[in-house]
Design a protein around this motif. Structure first.
Motif, PDB file in Angstrom:
ATOM      1  N   MET A   1       0.846  -1.168   0.000  1.00 38.70           N
ATOM      2  CA  MET A   1       0.000   0.000   0.000  1.00 38.70           C
ATOM      3  C   MET A   1       0.898   1.240   0.000  1.00 38.70           C
ATOM      4  O   MET A   1       1.797   1.369   0.816  1.00 38.70           O
ATOM      5  CB  MET A   1      -0.881  -0.029   1.256  1.00 38.70           C
ATOM      6  N   ASN A   2       0.643   2.126  -0.943  1.00 37.15           N
ATOM      7  CA  ASN A   2       1.451   3.347  -1.005  1.00 37.15           C
ATOM      8  C   ASN A   2       0.802   4.454  -0.164  1.00 37.15           C
ATOM      9  O   ASN A   2      -0.253   4.269   0.436  1.00 37.15           O
ATOM     10  CB  ASN A   2       1.666   3.780  -2.457  1.00 37.15           C
ATOM     11  N   ALA A   3       1.449   5.601  -0.136  1.00 30.65           N
ATOM     12  CA  ALA A   3       0.994   6.698   0.723  1.00 30.65           C
ATOM     13  C   ALA A   3      -0.378   7.229   0.301  1.00 30.65           C
ATOM     14  O   ALA A   3      -1.204   7.575   1.154  1.00 30.65           O
ATOM     15  CB  ALA A   3       2.018   7.826   0.712  1.00 30.65           C
ATOM     16  N   LEU A   4      -0.631   7.274  -0.995  1.00 33.89           N
ATOM     17  CA  LEU A   4      -1.927   7.780  -1.453  1.00 33.89           C
ATOM     18  C   LEU A   4      -3.056   6.839  -1.048  1.00 33.89           C
ATOM     19  O   LEU A   4      -4.112   7.285  -0.576  1.00 33.89           O
ATOM     20  CB  LEU A   4      -1.914   7.977  -2.971  1.00 33.89           C
ATOM     21  N   GLN A   5      -2.846   5.552  -1.205  1.00 37.58           N
ATOM     22  CA  GLN A   5      -3.865   4.584  -0.807  1.00 37.58           C
ATOM     23  C   GLN A   5      -4.119   4.646   0.695  1.00 37.58           C
ATOM     24  O   GLN A   5      -5.271   4.576   1.141  1.00 37.58           O
ATOM     25  CB  GLN A   5      -3.448   3.179  -1.223  1.00 37.58           C
ATOM     26  N   GLN A   6      -3.059   4.789   1.477  1.00 39.98           N
ATOM     27  CA  GLN A   6      -3.222   4.903   2.926  1.00 39.98           C
ATOM     28  C   GLN A   6      -3.993   6.166   3.285  1.00 39.98           C
ATOM     29  O   GLN A   6      -4.854   6.156   4.169  1.00 39.98           O
ATOM     30  CB  GLN A   6      -1.856   4.903   3.621  1.00 39.98           C
ATOM     31  N   HIS A   7      -3.700   7.262   2.582  1.00 34.81           N
ATOM     32  CA  HIS A   7      -4.414   8.513   2.834  1.00 34.81           C
ATOM     33  C   HIS A   7      -5.903   8.360   2.515  1.00 34.81           C
ATOM     34  O   HIS A   7      -6.761   8.833   3.276  1.00 34.81           O
ATOM     35  CB  HIS A   7      -3.811   9.644   2.007  1.00 34.81           C
ATOM     36  N   LEU A   8      -6.208   7.722   1.405  1.00 30.64           N
ATOM     37  CA  LEU A   8      -7.613   7.529   1.044  1.00 30.64           C
ATOM     38  C   LEU A   8      -8.329   6.673   2.081  1.00 30.64           C
ATOM     39  O   LEU A   8      -9.475   6.954   2.455  1.00 30.64           O
ATOM     40  CB  LEU A   8      -7.711   6.894  -0.344  1.00 30.64           C
ATOM     41  N   LEU A   9      -7.675   5.623   2.552  1.00 29.54           N
ATOM     42  CA  LEU A   9      -8.262   4.766   3.578  1.00 29.54           C
ATOM     43  C   LEU A   9      -8.483   5.548   4.879  1.00 29.54           C
ATOM     44  O   LEU A   9      -9.552   5.465   5.492  1.00 29.54           O
ATOM     45  CB  LEU A   9      -7.365   3.555   3.824  1.00 29.54           C
ATOM     46  N   ASP A  10      -7.481   6.314   5.288  1.00 29.00           N
ATOM     47  CA  ASP A  10      -7.613   7.120   6.506  1.00 29.00           C
ATOM     48  C   ASP A  10      -8.703   8.178   6.357  1.00 29.00           C
ATOM     49  O   ASP A  10      -9.434   8.460   7.314  1.00 29.00           O
ATOM     50  CB  ASP A  10      -6.283   7.789   6.855  1.00 29.00           C
ATOM     51  N   SER A  11      -8.821   8.771   5.180  1.00 29.88           N
ATOM     52  CA  SER A  11      -9.868   9.766   4.937  1.00 29.88           C
ATOM     53  C   SER A  11     -11.249   9.135   5.022  1.00 29.88           C
ATOM     54  O   SER A  11     -12.181   9.719   5.591  1.00 29.88           O
ATOM     55  CB  SER A  11      -9.683  10.414   3.564  1.00 29.88           C
ATOM     56  N   TYR A  12     -11.372   7.951   4.468  1.00 24.36           N
ATOM     57  CA  TYR A  12     -12.654   7.232   4.523  1.00 24.36           C
ATOM     58  C   TYR A  12     -13.024   6.921   5.974  1.00 24.36           C
ATOM     59  O   TYR A  12     -14.163   7.145   6.395  1.00 24.36           O
ATOM     60  CB  TYR A  12     -12.561   5.953   3.699  1.00 24.36           C
ATOM     61  N   ARG A  13     -12.067   6.417   6.729  1.00 27.73           N
ATOM     62  CA  ARG A  13     -12.328   6.090   8.138  1.00 27.73           C
ATOM     63  C   ARG A  13     -12.697   7.346   8.926  1.00 27.73           C
ATOM     64  O   ARG A  13     -13.599   7.317   9.769  1.00 27.73           O
ATOM     65  CB  ARG A  13     -11.111   5.428   8.768  1.00 27.73           C
ATOM     66  N   ALA A  14     -12.007   8.440   8.668  1.00 31.85           N
ATOM     67  CA  ALA A  14     -12.301   9.692   9.370  1.00 31.85           C
ATOM     68  C   ALA A  14     -13.702  10.185   9.027  1.00 31.85           C
ATOM     69  O   ALA A  14     -14.432  10.656   9.897  1.00 31.85           O
ATOM     70  CB  ALA A  14     -11.261  10.751   9.024  1.00 31.85           C
ATOM     71  N   ALA A  15     -14.079  10.064   7.758  1.00 29.89           N
ATOM     72  CA  ALA A  15     -15.411  10.495   7.349  1.00 29.89           C
ATOM     73  C   ALA A  15     -16.488   9.630   8.010  1.00 29.89           C
ATOM     74  O   ALA A  15     -17.549  10.134   8.405  1.00 29.89           O
ATOM     75  CB  ALA A  15     -15.541  10.431   5.838  1.00 29.89           C
ATOM     76  N   GLN A  16     -16.230   8.337   8.139  1.00 31.45           N
ATOM     77  CA  GLN A  16     -17.194   7.437   8.766  1.00 31.45           C
ATOM     78  C   GLN A  16     -17.378   7.752  10.247  1.00 31.45           C
ATOM     79  O   GLN A  16     -18.459   7.582  10.789  1.00 31.45           O
ATOM     80  CB  GLN A  16     -16.734   5.978   8.597  1.00 31.45           C
ATOM     81  N   GLN A  17     -16.309   8.210  10.895  1.00 29.44           N
ATOM     82  CA  GLN A  17     -16.357   8.479  12.326  1.00 29.44           C
ATOM     83  C   GLN A  17     -16.623   9.952  12.644  1.00 29.44           C
ATOM     84  O   GLN A  17     -16.646  10.344  13.810  1.00 29.44           O
ATOM     85  CB  GLN A  17     -15.048   8.042  12.977  1.00 29.44           C
ATOM     86  N   PRO A  23      -4.043  15.231   6.942  1.00 30.94           N
ATOM     87  CA  PRO A  23      -3.421  16.044   5.896  1.00 30.94           C
ATOM     88  C   PRO A  23      -2.959  15.192   4.726  1.00 30.94           C
ATOM     89  O   PRO A  23      -2.651  14.004   4.889  1.00 30.94           O
ATOM     90  CB  PRO A  23      -2.229  16.692   6.599  1.00 30.94           C
ATOM     91  N   VAL A  24      -2.922  15.788   3.563  1.00 28.84           N
ATOM     92  CA  VAL A  24      -2.487  15.094   2.352  1.00 28.84           C
ATOM     93  C   VAL A  24      -1.003  14.746   2.484  1.00 28.84           C
ATOM     94  O   VAL A  24      -0.229  15.527   3.044  1.00 28.84           O
ATOM     95  CB  VAL A  24      -2.725  16.008   1.127  1.00 28.84           C
TER      96      VAL A  24
END
Length: 67
Positions: A1-17, A23-24
């Motif tokens: 998993m690269n940094a962009l994929q990790q950021h997208l996953l973290d953004s999704y989790r943050a939006a869900q919670q 930050p990007v």
């Protein structure tokens, strides 16, 4: 998993919670580099060595090209 994929996953989790998005990737890179430079300069002052500044580096580079 690269940094962009990790950021997208973290953004999704943050939006869900209902939390703010992280930050990007690469947002604080310049600040980290500046802090590292300032730390090196601080250590040089403590050790009693001359602190290389922009002018000193530019003159040294100019002299190296001429030689």
């Amino acid at each position: 998993m690269n940094a962009l994929q990790q950021h997208l996953l973290d953004s999704y989790r943050a939006a869900q919670q209902g939390e703010p998005a992280p930050p990007v990737p690469g947002t604080h890179d310049l600040a980290v580099l500046r802090a590292a430079r300032e730390h090196r300069r601080f250590e040089a002052v403590l050790a009693g060595r001359p602190v290389p500044g922009r002018l000193r580096v530019a003159v040294r580079r100019w002299l190296a090209v001429r030689a």
